[in-house]
Write an enzyme that holds these catalytic residues in place. Structure first.
Site, mmCIF file in Angstrom:
data_model
loop_
_atom_site.group_PDB
_atom_site.id
_atom_site.type_symbol
_atom_site.label_atom_id
_atom_site.label_comp_id
_atom_site.label_asym_id
_atom_site.label_seq_id
_atom_site.Cartn_x
_atom_site.Cartn_y
_atom_site.Cartn_z
ATOM 1 N N GLY A 43 6.577 22.959 1.241
ATOM 2 C CA GLY A 43 6.618 23.150 -0.215
ATOM 3 C C GLY A 43 5.874 22.042 -0.951
ATOM 4 O O GLY A 43 4.990 22.297 -1.785
ATOM 5 N N LYS A 63 14.201 25.686 -7.937
ATOM 6 C CA LYS A 63 12.916 25.667 -8.657
ATOM 7 C C LYS A 63 12.170 26.992 -8.550
ATOM 8 O O LYS A 63 11.572 27.450 -9.512
ATOM 9 C CB LYS A 63 12.005 24.586 -8.076
ATOM 10 N N ASP A 80 6.198 18.506 -11.672
ATOM 11 C CA ASP A 80 5.995 17.856 -10.361
ATOM 12 C C ASP A 80 4.520 17.612 -10.054
ATOM 13 O O ASP A 80 4.139 16.557 -9.567
ATOM 14 C CB ASP A 80 6.559 18.727 -9.233
HETATM 15 P P1 ATR Z 1 9.198 20.085 1.508
HETATM 16 O O1 ATR Z 1 9.625 21.057 0.450
HETATM 17 O O2 ATR Z 1 9.796 18.721 1.366
HETATM 18 O O3 ATR Z 1 7.720 20.057 1.702
HETATM 19 P P2 ATR Z 1 9.341 21.703 3.899
HETATM 20 O O4 ATR Z 1 8.750 22.855 3.181
HETATM 21 O O5 ATR Z 1 10.467 21.954 4.853
HETATM 22 O O6 ATR Z 1 9.892 20.629 2.873
HETATM 23 O O7 ATR Z 1 8.150 20.920 4.655
HETATM 24 C C1 ATR Z 1 8.378 19.862 5.517
HETATM 25 C C2 ATR Z 1 7.050 19.347 6.002
HETATM 26 O O8 ATR Z 1 7.252 18.272 6.923
HETATM 27 C C3 ATR Z 1 6.229 20.381 6.746
HETATM 28 O O9 ATR Z 1 4.866 20.092 6.582
HETATM 29 C C4 ATR Z 1 6.691 20.131 8.182
HETATM 30 O O10 ATR Z 1 5.805 20.592 9.176
HETATM 31 P P3 ATR Z 1 5.911 22.126 9.711
HETATM 32 O O11 ATR Z 1 5.242 22.974 8.665
HETATM 33 O O12 ATR Z 1 5.200 22.125 10.993
HETATM 34 O O13 ATR Z 1 7.372 22.417 9.817
HETATM 35 C C5 ATR Z 1 6.726 18.631 8.201
HETATM 36 N N1 ATR Z 1 7.588 18.101 9.250
HETATM 37 C C6 ATR Z 1 8.936 18.109 9.260
HETATM 38 N N2 ATR Z 1 9.393 17.538 10.394
HETATM 39 C C7 ATR Z 1 8.305 17.160 11.126
HETATM 40 C C8 ATR Z 1 8.100 16.539 12.391
HETATM 41 N N3 ATR Z 1 9.131 16.162 13.149
HETATM 42 N N4 ATR Z 1 6.820 16.308 12.785
HETATM 43 C C9 ATR Z 1 5.787 16.687 12.027
HETATM 44 N N5 ATR Z 1 5.915 17.293 10.825
HETATM 45 C C10 ATR Z 1 7.142 17.535 10.377
#
Ligand code: ATR
Length: 275
Positions: free
Chosen positions: A130, A47, A102
């Site tokens: 994202g 994207k 989206d």
């Molecule tokens: P997406 O495109 O689906 O948003 P991403 O950019 O990898 O994927 O974002 C994942 C989100 O889930 C982020 O907000 C991440 O928090 P961080 O910015 O601190 O990484 C959150 N996230 C993923 N695993 C997590 C966990 N175990 N506990 C809390 N937040 C989590």
């Protein structure tokens, strides 16, 4: 979902899935253009890459910095372009036009599923990756009343806060949990996708009974621990399937110029995702 929609609209099209390595995206889009595809959808990580690869960027794609829908268009006359899916004769010259469906899907999903009108609402948004960033900007652009941002990595939430303050100065945005009630909690983290995942929020800082409604962008599993807890706390709840539905329905409208048959697409989607 798309093939059910296409059939209901009486179009002789087929929607197919292709696996393309990100390094080959430019070549794949060029191939689709030359083979006169009606359009394509793109998913992560394509994207963001596609923003630099399409001939024309719609405002929606420019605003969100991501293209999830491409429409191929044929030249009809000087500088006059028409969607290929709406032309009877295939033209010699074709261009690609990038859109993003989206962000609009978020607003539509919370209104249709939960009855939450974003304008003026108090919203707690969980996640600043994202999906979280896009959701935050969408809420800001729809004049959310008060926006609270919470993310495991605090600095990422702060960065989103700063960007909202500069792009939408009239929006009230802060990082951290709200005190008092909110109209909507929106989960944009990936917590809840895997079995054994905990809640994406700290209930000692924000008890779920303070939320009128909870939307989880995750749709598989259908009921995440967050939605289960929210239901038990008496909140209205919905999962992310409707976001998937509305971004797809909007794409079909962009390609076909016709209103998408939402109930038919919803049924096909539910059947495919949940069996
Ligand atoms: P997406 O495109 O689906 O948003 P991403 O950019 O990898 O994927 O974002 C994942 C989100 O889930 C982020 O907000 C991440 O928090 P961080 O910015 O601190 O990484 C959150 N996230 C993923 N695993 C997590 C966990 N175990 N506990 C809390 N937040 C989590």
């Amino acid at each position: 979902m798309q093939n059910a929609g296409v059939a209901a609209l009486g179009l002789n099209w087929r929607y197919l899935a292709f696996e393309v390595h990100p390094d080959d995206l430019r070549a794949a889009l060029e191939g689709a253009r030359l083979m006169k595809f009606v359009g394509v959808n793109l998913t992560v990580p394509h994207k963001v890459l596609a923003v630099e690869m399409v001939d024309v960027l719609d405002e929606s794609a420019r605003l969100w910095g991501a293209v999830n829908t491409v429409r191929f268009e044929g030249e009809e006359g000087r500088e006059a372009w028409r969607p290929l899916g709406q032309m009877d004769e295939l033209p010699r010259s074709v261009r690609s036009h990038g859109f993003n469906t989206d962000a609009d899907a978020i607003g539509r999903a919370v209104v249709e599923d939960l009855g939450v009108v974003v304008a003026g609402a108090r919203v707690l948004l969980l996640g600043a990756g994202g999906a979280g960033r896009t959701a935050a900007f969408k809420l800001a652009s729809e004049s959310v009343g008060q926006l609270f941002l919470v993310n495991r990595t605090g600095e990422k939430a702060k960065a989103v806060e700063r960007e909202i303050r500069s792009r939408w100065p009239s929006v009230e945005v802060t990082t951290g949990y709200p005190s008092g009630a909110v109209d909507l909690v929106l989960n944009a983290t990936s917590l809840g996708l895997r079995p054994g995942d905990g809640l994406p929020l700290d209930e000692s800082q924000f008890p779920l009974r303070q939320a009128g409604a909870v939307y989880d962008m995750i749709y598989r599993p259908a009921e995440t621990p967050l939605l289960k807890a929210a239901k038990a706390a008496g909140c209205r709840v919905a999962n992310g399937l409707s976001m998937l539905l509305y971004q797809g329905a909007k794409a079909l409208e962009i390609w076909s110029g016709k209103a998408a048959p939402i109930p038919i697409m919803r049924r096909a989607l539910e059947k495919n995702v949940y069996g």
